[in-house]
Design a protein around this motif. Structure first.
Motif, PDB file in Angstrom:
ATOM      1  N   VAL A  70     -43.303   6.959   4.844  1.00  0.00           N
ATOM      2  CA  VAL A  70     -42.481   5.809   4.477  1.00  0.00           C
ATOM      3  C   VAL A  70     -42.778   4.649   5.421  1.00  0.00           C
ATOM      4  O   VAL A  70     -42.838   4.821   6.634  1.00  0.00           O
ATOM      5  CB  VAL A  70     -40.977   6.174   4.528  1.00  0.00           C
ATOM      6  N   LEU A  71     -42.991   3.475   4.838  1.00  0.00           N
ATOM      7  CA  LEU A  71     -43.218   2.262   5.629  1.00  0.00           C
ATOM      8  C   LEU A  71     -41.869   1.603   5.884  1.00  0.00           C
ATOM      9  O   LEU A  71     -41.084   1.412   4.960  1.00  0.00           O
ATOM     10  CB  LEU A  71     -44.143   1.313   4.876  1.00  0.00           C
ATOM     11  N   LEU A  72     -41.603   1.258   7.124  1.00  0.00           N
ATOM     12  CA  LEU A  72     -40.300   0.728   7.503  1.00  0.00           C
ATOM     13  C   LEU A  72     -40.285  -0.785   7.682  1.00  0.00           C
ATOM     14  O   LEU A  72     -39.231  -1.361   7.957  1.00  0.00           O
ATOM     15  CB  LEU A  72     -39.805   1.413   8.773  1.00  0.00           C
ATOM     16  N   ASN A  73     -41.429  -1.424   7.541  1.00  0.00           N
ATOM     17  CA  ASN A  73     -41.454  -2.885   7.567  1.00  0.00           C
ATOM     18  C   ASN A  73     -42.715  -3.386   6.895  1.00  0.00           C
ATOM     19  O   ASN A  73     -43.705  -2.672   6.777  1.00  0.00           O
ATOM     20  CB  ASN A  73     -41.312  -3.450   8.980  1.00  0.00           C
ATOM     21  N   GLY A  74     -42.623  -4.603   6.433  1.00  0.00           N
ATOM     22  CA  GLY A  74     -43.763  -5.243   5.787  1.00  0.00           C
ATOM     23  C   GLY A  74     -43.468  -6.716   5.581  1.00  0.00           C
ATOM     24  O   GLY A  74     -42.376  -7.206   5.875  1.00  0.00           O
ATOM     25  N   LYS A  75     -44.460  -7.414   5.069  1.00  0.00           N
ATOM     26  CA  LYS A  75     -44.320  -8.844   4.827  1.00  0.00           C
ATOM     27  C   LYS A  75     -45.082  -9.173   3.553  1.00  0.00           C
ATOM     28  O   LYS A  75     -46.142  -8.608   3.289  1.00  0.00           O
ATOM     29  CB  LYS A  75     -44.906  -9.625   6.005  1.00  0.00           C
ATOM     30  N   VAL A  76     -44.537 -10.085   2.765  1.00  0.00           N
ATOM     31  CA  VAL A  76     -45.220 -10.627   1.594  1.00  0.00           C
ATOM     32  C   VAL A  76     -45.524 -12.079   1.913  1.00  0.00           C
ATOM     33  O   VAL A  76     -44.627 -12.840   2.295  1.00  0.00           O
ATOM     34  CB  VAL A  76     -44.346 -10.531   0.319  1.00  0.00           C
ATOM     35  N   LEU A  77     -46.793 -12.461   1.767  1.00  0.00           N
ATOM     36  CA  LEU A  77     -47.240 -13.808   2.107  1.00  0.00           C
ATOM     37  C   LEU A  77     -47.668 -14.558   0.851  1.00  0.00           C
ATOM     38  O   LEU A  77     -48.497 -14.066   0.085  1.00  0.00           O
ATOM     39  CB  LEU A  77     -48.414 -13.742   3.080  1.00  0.00           C
ATOM     40  N   PHE A  78     -47.100 -15.731   0.648  1.00  0.00           N
ATOM     41  CA  PHE A  78     -47.485 -16.610  -0.452  1.00  0.00           C
ATOM     42  C   PHE A  78     -48.680 -17.433  -0.010  1.00  0.00           C
ATOM     43  O   PHE A  78     -48.634 -18.087   1.033  1.00  0.00           O
ATOM     44  CB  PHE A  78     -46.303 -17.527  -0.808  1.00  0.00           C
ATOM     45  N   ARG A  79     -49.770 -17.390  -0.776  1.00  0.00           N
ATOM     46  CA  ARG A  79     -51.009 -18.049  -0.372  1.00  0.00           C
ATOM     47  C   ARG A  79     -51.557 -18.923  -1.496  1.00  0.00           C
ATOM     48  O   ARG A  79     -52.319 -18.456  -2.349  1.00  0.00           O
ATOM     49  CB  ARG A  79     -52.058 -16.991   0.000  1.00  0.00           C
ATOM     50  N   PRO A  80     -51.208 -20.210  -1.530  1.00  0.00           N
ATOM     51  CA  PRO A  80     -51.816 -21.101  -2.519  1.00  0.00           C
ATOM     52  C   PRO A  80     -53.336 -21.144  -2.342  1.00  0.00           C
ATOM     53  O   PRO A  80     -53.849 -21.024  -1.222  1.00  0.00           O
ATOM     54  CB  PRO A  80     -51.197 -22.464  -2.205  1.00  0.00           C
ATOM     55  N   ASP A  81     -54.045 -21.315  -3.432  1.00  0.00           N
ATOM     56  CA  ASP A  81     -55.511 -21.358  -3.371  1.00  0.00           C
ATOM     57  C   ASP A  81     -56.008 -22.435  -2.409  1.00  0.00           C
ATOM     58  O   ASP A  81     -57.011 -22.232  -1.720  1.00  0.00           O
ATOM     59  CB  ASP A  81     -56.104 -21.594  -4.759  1.00  0.00           C
ATOM     60  N   GLU A  82     -55.316 -23.562  -2.343  1.00  0.00           N
ATOM     61  CA  GLU A  82     -55.742 -24.637  -1.449  1.00  0.00           C
ATOM     62  C   GLU A  82     -55.740 -24.180   0.013  1.00  0.00           C
ATOM     63  O   GLU A  82     -56.618 -24.549   0.797  1.00  0.00           O
ATOM     64  CB  GLU A  82     -54.844 -25.879  -1.595  1.00  0.00           C
TER      65      GLU A  82
END
Length: 100
Positions: A70-82
């Motif tokens: 089980v993973l207890l932390n993470g991050k989702v990153l928004f990455r525009p193409d620019e």
């Protein structure tokens, strides 16, 4: 209903994201809110219920299957193409690096 989100890695290395309906709804809401002004969200597990709301997406620490990590932390990153064109242009090609 309390959101339940569990991220795990199976023994073969594959990733699973387990969600109940409330967890799905919270994750979708937070993903849709990502923008250039708010470019990431955190997923974390906290044992202390007093600080459990200190994250964007609270994670469960209970595995669904024996042998899962089980993973207890993470991050989702928004990455525009620019942004990626300037900082990580290799990800914009079809032959970019593959994770195996």
């Amino acid at each position: 209903m309390t959101p339940r989100v569990t991220m795990s890695v199976q023994p073969d290395g594959s990733f699973d994201l387990w969600l109940n309906a409330a967890g799905r709804d919270l994750l979708v809401k937070k993903l849709q809110a990502l923008s250039e002004a708010w470019d990431h969200l955190h997923l974390d597990h906290y044992d202390d219920p007093d600080i459990a709301d200190a994250t964007d997406i609270p994670l469960s620490a209970v595995p669904y299957q024996a042998g899962d990590r089980v993973l207890l932390n993470g991050k989702v990153l928004f990455r525009p193409d620019e942004w990626d064109l300037k900082a990580f242009p290799h990800v914009l090609t079809e032959s970019g690096p593959a994770v195996r």
